[in-house]
Design an enzyme around this catalytic site. Structure first.
Site, PDB file in Angstrom:
ATOM      1  N   GLY A   1     -45.294  28.277  55.232  1.00  0.00           N
ATOM      2  CA  GLY A   1     -44.065  27.720  54.906  1.00  0.00           C
ATOM      3  C   GLY A   1     -43.326  28.195  53.924  1.00  0.00           C
ATOM      4  CG  MET A   2     -43.693  29.309  49.051  1.00  0.00           C
ATOM      5  SD  MET A   2     -44.739  29.051  47.880  1.00  0.00           S
ATOM      6  CE  MET A   2     -46.053  30.285  48.296  1.00  0.00           C
ATOM      7  CB  ALA A   3     -44.574  33.610  50.706  1.00  0.00           C
TER       8      ALA A   3
ATOM      9  CG  ASP B   1     -52.834  23.973  49.173  1.00  0.00           C
ATOM     10  OD1 ASP B   1     -53.374  23.331  49.947  1.00  0.00           O
ATOM     11  OD2 ASP B   1     -52.163  25.066  49.823  1.00  0.00           O
TER      12      ASP B   1
ATOM     13  CB  VAL C   1     -49.400  37.648  53.223  1.00  0.00           C
ATOM     14  CG1 VAL C   1     -50.171  38.325  52.776  1.00  0.00           C
ATOM     15  CG2 VAL C   1     -49.301  36.135  52.588  1.00  0.00           C
TER      16      VAL C   1
ATOM     17  CE  LYS D   1     -48.873  34.100  49.412  1.00  0.00           C
ATOM     18  NZ  LYS D   1     -49.713  33.133  49.262  1.00  0.00           N
TER      19      LYS D   1
ATOM     20  N   GLY E   1     -50.255  37.611  57.826  1.00  0.00           N
ATOM     21  CA  GLY E   1     -50.237  36.193  57.707  1.00  0.00           C
ATOM     22  C   GLY E   1     -49.089  35.731  56.895  1.00  0.00           C
ATOM     23  N   GLY E   2     -48.854  34.486  56.860  1.00  0.00           N
ATOM     24  CA  GLY E   2     -47.655  33.682  56.305  1.00  0.00           C
ATOM     25  C   GLY E   2     -47.769  32.156  56.511  1.00  0.00           C
TER      26      GLY E   2
END
Length: 694
Positions: free
Chosen positions: A20-22, A133, A24, A39, A17-18
């Site tokens: 905008g920031m990191a 969030d 995974v 992450k 996964g992933g």
């Protein structure tokens, strides 16, 4: 980064996964032998010190949380420029995937999921950590049905840092609370608002607020009501709708005061006595009917009667004066209120247009730049009146080559002139890192490399001896470990140990100690002092008469320990004698094979010599005798026993046991044969001893 090992401990296996920031990854904890989720901070944020500092601080704060419904944080670290967080790996989908596949969910399932999220939020809030969030993407559902909330504490770092990098608020605006949309401080009740939206989405299959842009959605959070969930899905019990309505109140004071209070309501909402409870009412709704309203002016014809006057003229004048006064009042107040209203409406329209950025810029069409080189894409956007957002993002791509634009934030739509377009450029295919397979067996190394896509035909094996590495274990690899490589195009050669080199064991028998040591050192063998053993023997003194390993040419390796036995002299009372044995051929002039075997104090049936003779021949056979053991010499001619000579310990003549024709009779220690001249024999073979062996 697949195949890379972070911190020398976490081997990245596959990307799961992933955002905008990191990104995974699923990884293997090589120290504890378990699977974890790692992450890794995206490249464009690695050198933003403020962002990295917040990222690490918030992750470390989240690591203090310990709850069955919260993804555990195991580790926070840095490997070169890569900042990463190691978390519990949850094998299962996230709630967003479940909603896309099955929404609307059954009420009891939605309540069960919401209760577990609420329990997790209660634990976090008690530890002064606000999520900020909450959305279905951050809620994982394990295969056992347990709900796990992830990304605690990360939202604060995102919203405070990345807004200056991308020019827009980062996060999911569809789940913002009104206070979040305003940009004011958010607290526990902001998480509960977002949770109410998640519950709404689970039970209706839709979001409460949608819009053409993030700003329009944020304004709806602030100003507009949403469609009640029971109007979308009439199968929702009233008690459950009441929970959603209370959690999603725009005024934080009208929401649940804590996650614990909301959890208590969730635990009883499906009780039979609550399913059809009355709809919830709020004070703000009740006060709506009591607000000041503009009432219509009273018309003259609405009057029910007129005063009677004694003087009709005076009455007419008074009626005229009284009629003028209401007329003036009738138009003054509405005019004032109308003007104020028009001003307020105009101001509101102007503010909304200003917020939406609709006042001055013209609309322009965003060109499609995917598939173009970065410089070409930048030029195309600038010619259209748009700007490229900095920094340009990078990502691997199997479809586009290095330096080609693979995605853009806006495409095939109209935007305002001067808008920022975020571009993502390909870094080429995502190549795995070459793993370090030294120290592994060859089969294990091949399995690991083929799992990365390397064909078995591209893996070459060569073997070499090694004193340090066990046989079958990889000693070297031709490709440098931890460096990217292309499994489809590259080959690798593995050098595999054959173990220690073997060689034939040298014979040390008959050597002195010094000579034996020299030979042992030459072959890199070992001779410990306690492996040198002195014993009495019938071998010459100070010579090696026995060794271990014993077999000559037996395979040994360097470093093997050797044991030797050295003669310290003959045993006590041992006498060595060399009686003569005379043998004639079976037929003079023709060859006979003579074989001599003896038994004495040193052993039995010892082969002494086998020779071929054509004439009578005399042999001196050395034997050892002791007081307890005499010697016996046996003579075979052409495979037949022809004589047995007894050699006693006492100094007397040795006597033969038989007198075969053609066989001479010799005495011990040179004694003469009894009953006749020395060397007398039968037939044509008679004659003196001492003939030559052929």
């Amino acid at each position: 980064m697949i195949g890379h090992t972070l911190g020398g401990r976490y081997e990245l296996l596959t990307r799961v996964g992933g955002g905008g920031m990191a990104l995974v990854y699923q990884a293997k904890d090589l120290l504890l032998g378990r699977y974890v989720a790692v992450k890794v901070l995206r490249q464009q944020f690695m050198h933003d010190e403020d962002f990295v500092r917040r990222f690490r601080r918030e992750a470390q704060a989240a690591a203090s949380l310990s709850h069955p419904n919260i993804v555990s944080i195991y580790d926070v670290g840095q490997d070169d420029d890569a900042h990463y967080i190691v978390m519990e790996y949850v094998d299962g989908p996230n709630l967003n995937e479940i909603i896309r596949e099955r929404a609307p969910l059954q009420t009891d399932e939605a309540v069960r999921i919401t209760s577990q999220i609420c329990d997790a939020l209660d634990h976090a809030h008690q530890n002064q950590i606000i999520h900020r969030d909450i959305k279905p993407h951050n809620i994982l559902i394990g295969k056992n049905g347990r709900v796990k909330v992830t990304d605690f504490g990360i939202a604060r770092a995102v919203t405070s840092s990345t807004i200056t990098q991308t020019g827009s608020v980062v996060g999911s605006v569809h789940y913002f609370s009104p206070e979040h949309a305003k940009g004011v401080a958010t607290g526990e009740k902001s998480d509960l608002y977002s949770l109410g939206i998640v519950m709404y989405q689970m039970l209706t299959g839709r979001l409460p607020f949608l819009g053409e842009s993030p700003i329009s959605v944020a304004l709806k959070h602030l100003q507009e009501p949403f469609e009640p969930p029971r109007e979308v899905n009439p199968y929702i019990p009233q008690s459950v709708e009441n929970i959603i309505l209370r959690a999603m109140r725009k005024n934080p004071q009208e929401r649940y005061q804590s996650a614990q209070e909301m959890l208590a309501d969730l635990e009883t909402c499906l009780n039979p006595e609550r399913l059809n409870e009355p709809p919830i009412r709020f004070r703000a709704d009740a006060d709506e009917t009591e607000r000041t309203r503009v009432m219509p002016a009273i018309r003259p014809d609405m009057r029910t009667s007129a005063p009677e006057a004694e003087d009709e003229e005076d009455g007419a004048e008074e009626a005229e004066d009284e009629a003028e006064e209401p007329t003036r009042r009738r138009w003054v107040l509405p005019t004032v209120f109308g003007a104020i209203g028009l001003i307020l409406v105009a101001a509101l329209i102007w503010a909304v247009l200003a917020l939406k950025g609709q006042l001055t810029p013209a609309d322009v069409q965003v060109p499609t730049v995917v598939g173009h080189k970065l410089d070409e894409a930048r030029q195309m956007l600038e010619e259209a009146g748009l700007k490229v957002a900095d920094p340009v993002l990078e990502a691997s791509s199997d479809k586009y080559g290095e330096g080609i634009v693979i995605s853009q934030s806006k495409q095939d739509i109209k935007v305002k002139e001067g808008s920022l377009i975020q571009l993502t450029v390909s870094t080429g295919p995502e190549l795995p890192n070459m793993p370090d397979v030294t120290g592994k067996t060859y089969d294990d190394a091949v399995s690991q490399l083929t799992a990365l896509g390397l064909a078995e035909g591209s893996i070459h094996k060569q073997e070499a001896f090694s004193d340090e590495v066990a046989a079958g274990v990889v000693m070297q690899q031709s490709l440098e470990p931890n460096q990217p490589f292309d499994p489809a195009a590259q080959e690798v050669t593995l050098t595999v140990s054959k173990g220690r080199e073997t060689f034939a064991m040298p014979s040390l028998i008959g050597m002195t100690l010094d000579k034996a040591k020299e030979t042992i050192a030459q072959y890199h063998l070992k001779l410990p002092d306690d492996k040198i053993i002195y014993e009495q023997s019938f071998s010459p003194a100070d010579k090696v008469f026995k060794q271990f390993p014993a077999e000559q040419n037996e395979s040994v390796t360097a470093g093997t320990e050797v044991t030797i036995w050295i003669s310290s002299g003959y045993p006590k009372d041992t006498v060595q004698k060399s009686p003569e044995v005379t043998v004639a051929p079976a037929e003079v002039g023709k060859t006979s094979t003579v074989r001599i075997v003896y038994s004495d104090a040193s052993g039995d049936n010892i082969e002494w010599k086998t020779v071929k003779i054509k004439s009578m021949t005399t042999f001196q056979v050395p034997v050892f005798v002791t007081p307890d053991k005499d010697a016996q010499i046996m003579v075979y001619r052409d495979g037949q026993l022809v004589d047995i000579l007894q050699v006693p310990y006492k100094d007397e003549q040795a006597s033969p046991s038989s007198g075969q024709p053609g066989v001479g009779e010799g005495g011990g220690d040179g004694g003469q044969p009894p009953g006749g001249d020395a060397g007398a024999g039968g037939g044509d073979a008679g004659g003196a001893g001492g003939g030559n062996a052929q």
